[in-house]
Every structure is written in C-alpha cells, then in structure tokens.
Design a protein around this motif. Sequence first.
Motif, PDB file in Angstrom:
ATOM      1  N   ALA A   1       6.147   8.872   3.904  1.00  0.00           N
ATOM      2  CA  ALA A   1       7.199   7.917   3.534  1.00  0.00           C
ATOM      3  C   ALA A   1       8.551   8.554   3.830  1.00  0.00           C
ATOM      4  O   ALA A   1       8.763   9.737   3.548  1.00  0.00           O
TER       5      ALA A   1
ATOM      6  N   HIS B   1       8.149  12.388   2.525  1.00  0.00           N
ATOM      7  CA  HIS B   1       7.092  12.729   1.569  1.00  0.00           C
ATOM      8  C   HIS B   1       5.724  12.435   2.176  1.00  0.00           C
ATOM      9  O   HIS B   1       5.443  11.303   2.562  1.00  0.00           O
TER      10      HIS B   1
ATOM     11  N   GLY C   1      -2.835   9.649  -0.366  1.00  0.00           N
ATOM     12  CA  GLY C   1      -3.285   8.538  -1.206  1.00  0.00           C
ATOM     13  C   GLY C   1      -3.168   7.208  -0.473  1.00  0.00           C
ATOM     14  O   GLY C   1      -2.240   6.423  -0.702  1.00  0.00           O
TER      15      GLY C   1
ATOM     16  N   MET D   1       1.616  11.893   2.240  1.00  0.00           N
ATOM     17  CA  MET D   1       0.690  11.209   1.314  1.00  0.00           C
ATOM     18  C   MET D   1      -0.727  11.206   1.855  1.00  0.00           C
ATOM     19  O   MET D   1      -0.958  10.827   3.006  1.00  0.00           O
TER      20      MET D   1
ATOM     21  N   LEU E   1      -1.696   1.757   1.135  1.00  0.00           N
ATOM     22  CA  LEU E   1      -1.387   2.792   0.133  1.00  0.00           C
ATOM     23  C   LEU E   1      -2.154   2.604  -1.170  1.00  0.00           C
ATOM     24  O   LEU E   1      -2.419   1.474  -1.604  1.00  0.00           O
TER      25      LEU E   1
ATOM     26  N   ASN F   1       1.030   5.402  -5.081  1.00  0.00           N
ATOM     27  CA  ASN F   1       2.044   5.598  -4.043  1.00  0.00           C
ATOM     28  C   ASN F   1       2.859   4.329  -3.787  1.00  0.00           C
ATOM     29  O   ASN F   1       4.035   4.393  -3.430  1.00  0.00           O
ATOM     30  N   ARG F   2       2.211   3.163  -3.994  1.00  0.00           N
ATOM     31  CA  ARG F   2       2.953   1.905  -3.807  1.00  0.00           C
ATOM     32  C   ARG F   2       4.145   1.819  -4.739  1.00  0.00           C
ATOM     33  O   ARG F   2       5.189   1.273  -4.394  1.00  0.00           O
TER      34      ARG F   2
ATOM     35  N   TRP G   1       6.339   3.924  -5.769  1.00  0.00           N
ATOM     36  CA  TRP G   1       7.637   4.449  -5.320  1.00  0.00           C
ATOM     37  C   TRP G   1       7.901   4.170  -3.848  1.00  0.00           C
ATOM     38  O   TRP G   1       9.052   4.167  -3.403  1.00  0.00           O
ATOM     39  N   CYS G   2       6.847   3.870  -3.064  1.00  0.00           N
ATOM     40  CA  CYS G   2       7.054   3.606  -1.627  1.00  0.00           C
ATOM     41  C   CYS G   2       7.700   2.249  -1.365  1.00  0.00           C
ATOM     42  O   CYS G   2       8.138   1.985  -0.249  1.00  0.00           O
TER      43      CYS G   2
END
Length: 178
Positions: A135, A108, A112, A110, A49, A53-54, A56-57
């Motif tokens: 995610a 969600h 990214g 992604m 990621l 994105n990291r 919130w993932c």
Amino acid sequence: MSGELVPVEELLRLFEAAHWAPSSGNNQPWRFVYARRDTPEWDRFFGLLADGNRLWCSKAAALVVVISRGTRETRDGKTVPARTHSFDTGAAWAYLALQGTLSGLVVHGMEGFDYERAAGELEVPPHHTVECMVAVGRPGRAEDLPERLRAVEHPNERRPVSDVVSEGRFGRGATESA
Ligand SMILES: Cc1cc2nc3c(=O)[nH]c(=O)nc-3n(C[C@H](O)[C@H](O)[C@H](O)COP(=O)(O)O)c2cc1C
C-alpha cells in the motif's frame, strides 16, 4: 494514511527505483501490477485484501501486487528455474519502499490478502509467483485511526543484531569487536 491521492508520475518514481535493484545474472524477475484509488481497477485490488488491512488501506492512494518470474532463459535459449527470483524481488520491493520513504510517502508491505485470487484476477501467467502486496499513500494522522490501530502506531523494534549474525557456523554469534 491521509486519503490524499498521489499523481501517477510520483508513483512511477517508486517503480523506477525498484527496477534498479540487483538480481542474479541481472535477470530482473520482479513485476509490479498496481491500481490507483481513483481508477476502476481499485475495487479489484482492494477486494483481495484481508479485513484487517482493508481497515487502513481505504485511505491508501495505490495498491501494488508484487510478482516474481520463477524461470529465466539461459544463453542457449533454455528456460530454467531462476533460483533467486523471490530474493531478488525482495530487494526490488525494498528499493521501492526506500524511494517512497525518501519521497515522504507511506509504503507498507502486506501478506494479508488472497494470493490465489490475486493470481487469477490479475491474470498472472504460469511460472510466476505472487509475492506480496504494497500500500502506498500520503501520511495521515494517527488520531484519525480506529483505536485498535492507533495503539500499534509507533516505531517497531528489531531483535538484537547478535541474534541474526554469526561467524563461521549458523547460530554461534558474531565475534565481539575489541
Ligand atoms: C512481506 C511483508 C508482509 C507484511 N504483511 C503485513 C500485513 O498483511 N498487514 C500489516 O498491517 N502489515 C504487514 N507488514 C508490515 C510488517 O508487520 C512491518 O513491516 C513490521 O512489523 C516492521 O514494522 P516497521 O516496518 O514499521 O518497522 C508486512 C511487511 C512485509 C515486509
């Protein structure tokens, strides 16, 4: 997302919905590879990621890589390009997202992430396309997000339907109803 885990049976329900999507010739070109946060595979997926994105993932329960097969077999056994493989796989992702939402989960999409590394590290075979990552998790509280993310945590708008629909020729707009 809250950080709570999602049992694998609940996760598999999303893929069950996704695999009922329609596809050209019922070719079903979608493939899904997933990792749950409480398993050794998680780090490999999380490491793909982008930083944004990291952020919130880290609270997601699962990460999914959506892949499509770019070829199909004809009735006489030839392997030919599958023209709609990405389109069909987009439908499958939408089914997955709808089922997840119905089940009270956050789902969600992604882009990214590192597509090339995903293909290599997940051993995606030739003639397959890495399309997207997803995610999945349980909803969390907006207050727990870092400030930058909290600020964008509201329902998104869409452009007017009239911007994207036209009758007869591209970009001419739809006929107004009486
Ligand atoms: C294929 C795809 C890729 C996306 N990539 C990202 C991403 O990398 N990071 C992110 O935070 N959101 C990503 N999104 C989420 C979109 O930005 C979001 O769906 C869009 O702004 C509409 O918002 P809504 O889904 O909340 O209505 C992606 C969505 C899709 C369908």
